[in-house]
Design a protein around this motif. Structure first.
Motif, PDB file in Angstrom:
ATOM      1  N   LEU A  19       0.825  -1.202   0.000  1.00  0.00           N
ATOM      2  CA  LEU A  19       0.000   0.000   0.000  1.00  0.00           C
ATOM      3  C   LEU A  19       0.864   1.259   0.000  1.00  0.00           C
ATOM      4  O   LEU A  19       0.551   2.242  -0.678  1.00  0.00           O
ATOM      5  CB  LEU A  19      -0.928   0.005   1.217  1.00  0.00           C
ATOM      6  CG  LEU A  19      -2.091  -0.984   1.168  1.00  0.00           C
ATOM      7  CD1 LEU A  19      -2.768  -1.065   2.529  1.00  0.00           C
ATOM      8  CD2 LEU A  19      -3.104  -0.591   0.095  1.00  0.00           C
ATOM      9  N   SER A  20       1.967   1.229   0.754  1.00  0.00           N
ATOM     10  CA  SER A  20       2.871   2.376   0.815  1.00  0.00           C
ATOM     11  C   SER A  20       3.399   2.730  -0.564  1.00  0.00           C
ATOM     12  O   SER A  20       3.597   3.912  -0.889  1.00  0.00           O
ATOM     13  CB  SER A  20       4.031   2.067   1.766  1.00  0.00           C
ATOM     14  OG  SER A  20       5.024   3.064   1.717  1.00  0.00           O
TER      15      SER A  20
ATOM     16  N   PHE B 250       1.798  17.043   5.607  1.00  0.00           N
ATOM     17  CA  PHE B 250       1.082  15.773   5.756  1.00  0.00           C
ATOM     18  C   PHE B 250       0.359  15.420   4.458  1.00  0.00           C
ATOM     19  O   PHE B 250      -0.104  16.294   3.731  1.00  0.00           O
ATOM     20  CB  PHE B 250       0.059  15.857   6.899  1.00  0.00           C
ATOM     21  CG  PHE B 250       0.665  16.134   8.239  1.00  0.00           C
ATOM     22  CD1 PHE B 250       1.077  15.100   9.063  1.00  0.00           C
ATOM     23  CD2 PHE B 250       0.823  17.440   8.682  1.00  0.00           C
ATOM     24  CE1 PHE B 250       1.632  15.354  10.309  1.00  0.00           C
ATOM     25  CE2 PHE B 250       1.379  17.713   9.925  1.00  0.00           C
ATOM     26  CZ  PHE B 250       1.780  16.662  10.735  1.00  0.00           C
ATOM     27  N   GLU B 251       0.274  14.123   4.202  1.00  0.00           N
ATOM     28  CA  GLU B 251      -0.429  13.615   3.019  1.00  0.00           C
ATOM     29  C   GLU B 251      -1.039  12.274   3.381  1.00  0.00           C
ATOM     30  O   GLU B 251      -0.528  11.570   4.257  1.00  0.00           O
ATOM     31  CB  GLU B 251       0.555  13.463   1.847  1.00  0.00           C
ATOM     32  CG  GLU B 251      -0.060  12.918   0.570  1.00  0.00           C
ATOM     33  CD  GLU B 251       0.982  12.579  -0.494  1.00  0.00           C
ATOM     34  OE1 GLU B 251       0.588  11.962  -1.511  1.00  0.00           O
ATOM     35  OE2 GLU B 251       2.166  12.900  -0.303  1.00  0.00           O
ATOM     36  N   GLN B 252      -2.122  11.905   2.711  1.00  0.00           N
ATOM     37  CA  GLN B 252      -2.735  10.598   2.924  1.00  0.00           C
ATOM     38  C   GLN B 252      -3.212  10.024   1.605  1.00  0.00           C
ATOM     39  O   GLN B 252      -3.753  10.743   0.760  1.00  0.00           O
ATOM     40  CB  GLN B 252      -3.924  10.689   3.892  1.00  0.00           C
ATOM     41  CG  GLN B 252      -4.579   9.345   4.158  1.00  0.00           C
ATOM     42  CD  GLN B 252      -5.824   9.436   5.027  1.00  0.00           C
ATOM     43  OE1 GLN B 252      -6.137  10.506   5.559  1.00  0.00           O
ATOM     44  NE2 GLN B 252      -6.525   8.337   5.180  1.00  0.00           N
TER      45      GLN B 252
ATOM     46  N   PHE C  30      -0.345   7.095   5.582  1.00  0.00           N
ATOM     47  CA  PHE C  30      -0.174   8.480   6.033  1.00  0.00           C
ATOM     48  C   PHE C  30       1.293   8.865   5.857  1.00  0.00           C
ATOM     49  O   PHE C  30       2.183   8.150   6.323  1.00  0.00           O
ATOM     50  CB  PHE C  30      -0.589   8.622   7.500  1.00  0.00           C
ATOM     51  CG  PHE C  30      -2.046   8.337   7.740  1.00  0.00           C
ATOM     52  CD1 PHE C  30      -2.973   9.371   7.798  1.00  0.00           C
ATOM     53  CD2 PHE C  30      -2.494   7.028   7.884  1.00  0.00           C
ATOM     54  CE1 PHE C  30      -4.324   9.110   8.009  1.00  0.00           C
ATOM     55  CE2 PHE C  30      -3.835   6.748   8.102  1.00  0.00           C
ATOM     56  CZ  PHE C  30      -4.751   7.793   8.160  1.00  0.00           C
ATOM     57  N   VAL C  31       1.531   9.980   5.200  1.00  0.00           N
ATOM     58  CA  VAL C  31       2.884  10.452   4.922  1.00  0.00           C
ATOM     59  C   VAL C  31       3.150  11.697   5.749  1.00  0.00           C
ATOM     60  O   VAL C  31       2.322  12.607   5.806  1.00  0.00           O
ATOM     61  CB  VAL C  31       3.055  10.796   3.426  1.00  0.00           C
ATOM     62  CG1 VAL C  31       4.502  11.176   3.128  1.00  0.00           C
ATOM     63  CG2 VAL C  31       2.606   9.641   2.549  1.00  0.00           C
ATOM     64  N   VAL C  32       4.322  11.725   6.402  1.00  0.00           N
ATOM     65  CA  VAL C  32       4.773  12.918   7.112  1.00  0.00           C
ATOM     66  C   VAL C  32       6.096  13.354   6.497  1.00  0.00           C
ATOM     67  O   VAL C  32       7.010  12.533   6.330  1.00  0.00           O
ATOM     68  CB  VAL C  32       4.953  12.670   8.625  1.00  0.00           C
ATOM     69  CG1 VAL C  32       5.501  13.921   9.311  1.00  0.00           C
ATOM     70  CG2 VAL C  32       3.632  12.256   9.259  1.00  0.00           C
ATOM     71  N   ARG C  33       6.184  14.622   6.141  1.00  0.00           N
ATOM     72  CA  ARG C  33       7.420  15.195   5.605  1.00  0.00           C
ATOM     73  C   ARG C  33       7.893  16.313   6.519  1.00  0.00           C
ATOM     74  O   ARG C  33       7.090  17.096   7.034  1.00  0.00           O
ATOM     75  CB  ARG C  33       7.207  15.782   4.209  1.00  0.00           C
ATOM     76  CG  ARG C  33       6.881  14.787   3.126  1.00  0.00           C
ATOM     77  CD  ARG C  33       6.761  15.501   1.773  1.00  0.00           C
ATOM     78  NE  ARG C  33       6.387  14.581   0.702  1.00  0.00           N
ATOM     79  CZ  ARG C  33       5.128  14.267   0.407  1.00  0.00           C
ATOM     80  NH1 ARG C  33       4.133  14.822   1.080  1.00  0.00           N
ATOM     81  NH2 ARG C  33       4.867  13.413  -0.575  1.00  0.00           N
TER      82      ARG C  33
ATOM     83  N   LEU D  67       4.532  10.104  13.263  1.00  0.00           N
ATOM     84  CA  LEU D  67       3.883   8.925  12.679  1.00  0.00           C
ATOM     85  C   LEU D  67       3.179   8.111  13.763  1.00  0.00           C
ATOM     86  O   LEU D  67       2.059   7.620  13.552  1.00  0.00           O
ATOM     87  CB  LEU D  67       4.916   8.067  11.945  1.00  0.00           C
ATOM     88  CG  LEU D  67       5.536   8.695  10.686  1.00  0.00           C
ATOM     89  CD1 LEU D  67       6.705   7.850  10.196  1.00  0.00           C
ATOM     90  CD2 LEU D  67       4.498   8.851   9.570  1.00  0.00           C
ATOM     91  N   GLU D  68       3.821   7.978  14.903  1.00  0.00           N
ATOM     92  CA  GLU D  68       3.208   7.248  16.015  1.00  0.00           C
ATOM     93  C   GLU D  68       1.919   7.920  16.471  1.00  0.00           C
ATOM     94  O   GLU D  68       0.921   7.250  16.778  1.00  0.00           O
ATOM     95  CB  GLU D  68       4.187   7.149  17.183  1.00  0.00           C
ATOM     96  CG  GLU D  68       3.618   6.387  18.379  1.00  0.00           C
ATOM     97  CD  GLU D  68       4.528   6.448  19.596  1.00  0.00           C
ATOM     98  OE1 GLU D  68       4.639   5.430  20.293  1.00  0.00           O
ATOM     99  OE2 GLU D  68       5.106   7.517  19.861  1.00  0.00           O
TER     100      GLU D  68
END
Length: 218
Positions: free
Chosen positions: A19-20, A116-118, A123-126, A171-172
């Protein structure tokens, strides 16, 4: 000390991995799983929980390049079972964290900001600079009751500034906000020490083998 790896755990982790990367979901192949990756230098990957008869038979059967066989075992456990055509890849480490990570609630330095993106259940964190320069990035994928952490990286010129730890904390937070506290990832040798410092524990070895093409520099 390594822990047992169940087929269900592999299914959840490999689903998160797929999925990633927005790839086809894993399908069961005998006692393991198969993902049709489709990359130039990773066409297919097979993943097994142990050096089983299915794994050994597949290692004998496959002759083409860039088809990866991956197994929850150390190189020592499988090397006597491999035809000489296979090349063992850099060691991976399955790691788990079943309690809150050991990360201080530090503030992100003013030189950086979060994005942030999804997509799907990813869920993506930059972390980027004020000028938008990428500094660190990571993903968490929620699969049933498991949070799968994937593709965690920090740019070389932004390392040793605590960004990776801050990223993992963010992320956590996402996983915990969805009621998920079981965490899992596969680390490189370099990443293993970072995750251990955050409270992650070694779960098992994750060893990959491949037949490179004759024109490669492997």
């Amino acid at each position: 000390m390594k822990k047992e790896v169940s087929l269900d755990l592999i299914r959840k982790w490999l689903t998160g991995w797929s999925l990633s990367r927005e790839l086809p979901l894993p399908i069961q192949y005998k006692s393991g799983f198969k993902v049709n990756v489709g990359y130039e230098k990773q066409k297919i990957r097979y993943v097994f929980t142990a050096v089983s008869d299915d794994f050994i038979q597949l290692a004998e059967l496959v002759d083409g390049p860039w088809i990866y066989l991956k197994v929850c075992a150390s190189p020592e456990e499988l090397k006597d079972h491999l035809p000489k055509k296979w090349v063992i890849q850099p060691q991976g480490y399955m790691m788990s964290c079943l309690q809150p990570m050991n990360i201080p609630n530090n503030k992100l330095h003013d030189d950086y900001r979060l994005e942030f993106e999804q997509y799907n259940s990813t869920f993506v964190v930059r972390i980027v600079t004020k000028n938008g320069e990428p500094a660190s990035i990571g993903r968490v994928v929620l699969v049933d009751d498991l949070a799968v952490y994937d593709r965690i990286s920090t740019e070389n010129n932004h390392k040793r500034k605590g960004l990776a730890s801050f990223l993992m904390k963010e992320l956590e937070k996402i996983a915990l906000s969805k009621g998920i506290s079981k965490n899992f990832l596969v680390a490189t040798q370099e990443g293993k020490s970072l995750y251990e410092s955050l409270g992650w524990e070694f779960h098992n070895f994750y060893t990959s083998i491949v037949i490179p093409s004759e024109i490669s520099n492997f």
